[in-house]
Design an enzyme around this catalytic site. Structure first.
Site, short mmCIF file in Angstrom:
data_model
loop_
_atom_site.label_atom_id
_atom_site.label_comp_id
_atom_site.label_asym_id
_atom_site.label_seq_id
_atom_site.Cartn_x
_atom_site.Cartn_y
_atom_site.Cartn_z
CB SER A 90 -7.04 2.37 -5.00
OG SER A 90 -7.28 1.99 -3.67
CG ASP A 120 -3.27 6.55 0.72
OD1 ASP A 120 -4.38 6.42 1.26
OD2 ASP A 120 -3.01 6.08 -0.40
CG HIS A 146 -6.78 6.38 -1.19
ND1 HIS A 146 -5.79 5.42 -1.22
CD2 HIS A 146 -7.80 5.90 -1.94
CE1 HIS A 146 -6.19 4.40 -1.97
NE2 HIS A 146 -7.41 4.67 -2.42
#
Length: 337
Positions: free
Chosen positions: A154, A282, A310
């Protein structure tokens, strides 16, 4: 031409479909795939050794090390996501698999993420590639006999991609390969999606519950001319970044911060073999913002499974497990394909 190891309506099917992730039937949709994965962290136990490093600017970071009795020549460096740490589900599942394979590993905590506030006003942000640089170079210097492999999750993935693009060929002297997972590489598009509707309730508020109190403590401790009540009242990333993240890290405002720190523009300059792995569902990044082959260098492999959420990628019969992602990571690091 860059390799594309995914099936996508925009990108097309590749010869490497065997790598594709498919969510289990009992976990439909990007939101469930994202949120449920966190609950599986309890299934993974990793014994870390903590080490504290003084930073070049007289601050500190804490690193959690996975050691191995075999003194393996392979070392994975995992850069965590926003407000993440070494006990995050993705870190535990990856280090668990690494230990089984006899690899070493380390999770460097970004400033303020190891359970103790850092000393300086600054903390960490999505484009802090210089922090990535000194961490990786010190790891390389102190582990000269190891092959270093980097994973960014991320926010950590965005930072890693930016560093790879900035360093170009110089990065090859530091790491062997890299993987960025569930990366919000277009920060403007990511925040526009996160700050509204159900995403704001499920995700933005989740992160801000941790970030707001930390910011208020910093404001008081360092006598900053930032209104703590306004920070406490912030409901979106735009509000929080305008008030706090952007000014303390030298950006004009949130828009300036997101534009200058996005990893996407750097993808064409990467020379280290790199896998970019993002699910098309996501919730943190619209699929339309994912790069195509023309937007990346020959060294970048694109893999965009239709599902996964995600940093989710749960597999198996209920209640499921988190082994697909770490095994995919290890495969890319171990086999050039």
């Amino acid at each position: 031409m860059s390799r594309i190891n995914s099936m996508s309506l925009r990108i097309g099917r590749s010869e490497a479909d065997q790598n594709n992730y498919q969510a289990p039937w009992w976990l439909p949709g990007g939101h469930l795939q994202t949120i449920y994965a966190r609950s599986l962290a309890q299934n993974y136990a990793v014994q870390y050794r903590r080490e504290r490093w003084e930073t070049p600017d007289s601050d500190f970071i804490d690193l959690d090390w996975l050691d191995h009795s075999s003194d393996s020549a392979n070392l994975i460096v995992l850069f965590h996501g926003l407000e993440g740490y070494a006990q995050s589900h993705y870190a535990l599942s990856l280090m668990n698999i690494a230990a089984q394979r006899g690899w070493r590993g380390v999770v460097p905590h970004f400033r303020g993420c190891s359970g103790e506030a850092n000393r300086l006003v600054r903390s960490y942000h999505s484009g802090d590639s210089r922090e990535i640089d000194w961490i990786l170079r010190r790891i390389k210097i102190e582990n000269p006999g190891n092959k270093i492999y980097a994973v960014g999750i991320s926010l950590g993935g965005n930072m890693l991609l930016k560093w790879l693009g900035e360093e170009r060929e110089a990065a090859l002297a530091v790491i062997e390969r890299a993987i960025a997972v569930s990366t919000p590489l277009d920060l403007v598009a990511a925040v526009e999606g996160l700050d509204f509707g159900i995403n704001r309730i499920l995700y933005t508020e989740y992160f801000l519950r941790s970030m707001r109190p930390k910011a208020v403590v910093k404001i008081s401790a360092h006598g900053l001319t930032i209104d703590p009540d306004a920070v406490r009242a912030s409901l979106t990333f735009r509000q929080f970044d305008d008030l706090y993240t952007a000014p303390i890290h030298g950006f004009k405002d949130a828009e300036d911060y997101w534009t200058r720190c996005s990893g996407k523009p750097w993808l064409k300059l990467i020379t280290v073999p790199t896998l970019l792995l993002n699910a098309q569902n996501d919730p943190f990044l619209p699929s339309a913002a994912l790069p195509n082959a023309a937007e990346v260098s020959d060294a970048v492999t694109l893999e965009f499974p239709k599902t996964g959420g995600h940093v989710g990628f749960v597999s198996g019969k209920f209640p499921g497990h988190l082994e697909w992602l770490p095994r995919r990571i290890m495969k890319f690091f171990s086999h050039p394909s």
